[in-house]
Design an enzyme around this catalytic site. Structure first.
Site, mmCIF file in Angstrom:
data_model
loop_
_atom_site.group_PDB
_atom_site.id
_atom_site.type_symbol
_atom_site.label_atom_id
_atom_site.label_comp_id
_atom_site.label_asym_id
_atom_site.label_seq_id
_atom_site.Cartn_x
_atom_site.Cartn_y
_atom_site.Cartn_z
ATOM 1 N N SER A 152 42.145 43.744 46.545
ATOM 2 C CA SER A 152 40.755 43.279 46.548
ATOM 3 C C SER A 152 40.276 43.054 45.113
ATOM 4 O O SER A 152 40.748 42.160 44.424
ATOM 5 C CB SER A 152 39.882 44.286 47.301
ATOM 6 O OG SER A 152 38.574 43.800 47.486
ATOM 7 N N LEU A 153 39.362 43.874 44.620
ATOM 8 C CA LEU A 153 38.897 43.780 43.245
ATOM 9 C C LEU A 153 40.057 43.768 42.259
ATOM 10 O O LEU A 153 40.023 43.082 41.224
ATOM 11 C CB LEU A 153 37.971 44.959 42.950
ATOM 12 C CG LEU A 153 37.634 45.229 41.487
ATOM 13 C CD1 LEU A 153 36.705 44.146 40.961
ATOM 14 C CD2 LEU A 153 37.026 46.617 41.330
ATOM 15 N N GLN A 196 38.597 35.426 49.507
ATOM 16 C CA GLN A 196 38.816 36.867 49.590
ATOM 17 C C GLN A 196 37.581 37.618 50.088
ATOM 18 O O GLN A 196 37.683 38.661 50.728
ATOM 19 C CB GLN A 196 39.223 37.387 48.207
ATOM 20 C CG GLN A 196 39.768 38.795 48.197
ATOM 21 C CD GLN A 196 39.638 39.438 46.836
ATOM 22 O OE1 GLN A 196 38.565 39.902 46.459
ATOM 23 N NE2 GLN A 196 40.723 39.479 46.091
ATOM 24 N N HIS A 202 34.718 41.998 53.196
ATOM 25 C CA HIS A 202 35.873 41.261 53.721
ATOM 26 C C HIS A 202 35.682 40.904 55.204
ATOM 27 O O HIS A 202 36.567 41.124 56.030
ATOM 28 C CB HIS A 202 37.166 42.067 53.537
ATOM 29 C CG HIS A 202 37.492 42.319 52.093
ATOM 30 N ND1 HIS A 202 37.871 41.303 51.241
ATOM 31 C CD2 HIS A 202 37.490 43.461 51.358
ATOM 32 C CE1 HIS A 202 38.080 41.816 50.031
ATOM 33 N NE2 HIS A 202 37.853 43.113 50.079
ATOM 34 N N ARG A 229 30.374 39.201 41.343
ATOM 35 C CA ARG A 229 30.879 39.587 42.665
ATOM 36 C C ARG A 229 30.214 40.873 43.139
ATOM 37 O O ARG A 229 29.780 40.991 44.290
ATOM 38 C CB ARG A 229 32.396 39.767 42.583
ATOM 39 C CG ARG A 229 33.121 40.108 43.887
ATOM 40 C CD ARG A 229 34.597 40.273 43.568
ATOM 41 N NE ARG A 229 35.445 40.387 44.748
ATOM 42 C CZ ARG A 229 35.860 41.537 45.262
ATOM 43 N NH1 ARG A 229 35.465 42.679 44.714
ATOM 44 N NH2 ARG A 229 36.662 41.546 46.311
ATOM 45 N N GLN A 274 38.123 49.163 44.994
ATOM 46 C CA GLN A 274 37.105 50.194 45.232
ATOM 47 C C GLN A 274 37.662 51.359 46.034
ATOM 48 O O GLN A 274 38.460 51.170 46.957
ATOM 49 C CB GLN A 274 35.904 49.591 45.958
ATOM 50 C CG GLN A 274 35.035 48.739 45.061
ATOM 51 C CD GLN A 274 33.737 48.310 45.711
ATOM 52 O OE1 GLN A 274 33.410 47.143 45.742
ATOM 53 N NE2 GLN A 274 32.983 49.265 46.224
#
Length: 371
Positions: free
Chosen positions: A87-88, A239, A191, A112, A9
């Site tokens: 991340s993603l 995560q 996170h 998610r 993101q």
């Protein structure tokens, strides 16, 4: 050696994926069926101003990055040594490595995004020019224990996550430390411990999916090391509440040998972070190659050198760079870099220096110089 990296993101923008959507129409139609809306319209026009809403951002970025990888394979099918995603982006990396299908990845990302968008309100901020140790010490000293480290993006950039009031309250302390504080435009404390409810639901959802053997190693965000087939679900679950260890991930890859990185997906955010991490590592290695001339200093362990320095010289001590003779002042306490190098950050120089590269100026010398 070569590593493909995939963004998370923050890399989205209206207009992304235009050529890819035309080239991979079957994948686009499949994505539309899974999502229940037109990913093409979302990315190219965003008529409802939803692209920056994490509920829509995550599927959109996954689709565009996955198609970018497929396009890359058409143009260059030569094998790659590693995949990594921020991340993603880790989901795209796992798709590229053959651990999951395009459809499975999109279903997981869709869920998610839904769960993260429903999380309790929170805030995030980027902290520049403060290392992890000093940042954690600062937060502890000011009783900001409700703040978590969310992203370790580079030696000069760390993202913190927590409740809105805590994040706002941390700004003054961080700026006093010499860091730059940038509030991020997010609605949740991603996170961090505040994602625990979303994590629990996601764990139940992902339990219904199976993963295949990885054809190429993928670096997991939570461990900064290659993930095994059996660890995939666990790492994706963890995560949500654990920091993205991007700096450590890139350092691991750099340690494997001469490495070329290519970012596949919108923008080049990760490319800039990789450049920063690489430059910092090279500078630290160069500094560390110069051995201290003080025999008493070399007999100390790196941690003992740090402890000795911090108990002897306060923040703001003027020092001379042995190589150039330039006089600077310290901006923080000495700290351990890369787990074994005693370093310190200097004002007006924008970087860390090995303690052996510096000579503290005695108070009497400073007065004589100023006179």
């Amino acid at each position: 050696m070569k590593t493909y990296i995939f963004p998370g993101q923050g890399s989205q923008y209206v207009g992304m994926g235009k050529k890819l959507f035309v080239e991979f129409t079957q994948h686009v139609e499949l994505a539309n069926d899974i999502l229940g809306y037109s990913v093409t319209e979302l990315c190219l026009a965003d008529p409802k101003k939803q692209l920056n809403n994490t509920l829509f951002t995550q599927p959109a970025l996954y689709v565009v990055s996955a198609l970018a990888y497929l396009q890359q394979q058409k143009h260059d099918a030569s094998p790659v040594d590693y995949f990594a995603g921020h991340s993603l982006g880790e989901y795209t990396a796992l798709f590229a490595a053959g651990a999951m299908s395009f459809e499975t990845g999109l279903k997981l990302v869709k869920k998610r995004g839904e769960l993260m968008s429903q999380a309790a309100s929170g805030a995030m901020a980027a902290v520049l020019n403060v290392d992890e140790l000093n940042l954690r010490t600062c937060l502890q000293a000011h009783n900001l224990v409700g703040i978590d480290i969310a992203n370790l993006n580079s030696p000069e950039q760390i993202v913190i996550s927590g409740l809105v009031d805590d994040i706002n309250r941390s700004q003054h302390s961080i700026e006093q430390l010499g860091g730059r504080f940038i509030k991020l435009n997010t609605s949740g404390a991603f996170h961090s411990r505040y994602m625990a409810p979303a994590q629990q639901e996601f764990a139940q959802y992902i339990a219904d999916f199976d993963f295949s053997s990885l054809q190429t190693p993928v670096i997991a965000n939570v461990t900064a090391k290659p993930v095994t087939e059996k660890e995939i679900a666990h790492c994706l679950i963890e995560q949500l509440t654990q920091p993205v260890r991007w700096t450590q991930s890139i350092e691991f890859l750099l340690a494997q040998g001469e490495m070329a990185f290519e970012e596949l997906g919108p923008k080049k955010v990760l490319t800039k972070l990789v450049d920063s991490i690489t430059s910092h590592r090279d500078a630290t290695l160069h500094i560390g190659a110069h051995k201290p001339t003080d025999t008493a200093q070399t007999s100390l362990t790196p941690q003992q050198q740090i402890d000795t320095w911090n108990t002897t010289y306060p923040i703001g001590t003027e020092v001379k760079l042995n190589k150039t003779g330039k006089i600077c002042s310290t901006r923080a306490q000495a700290t351990l870099s890369f787990g074994h190098r005693p370093t310190i950050y200097l004002h007006d120089y924008g970087g860390y220096f090995h303690l052996s590269e510096l000579s503290p100026l005695p108070q009497v010398v400073r007065k004589t110089t100023e006179a």
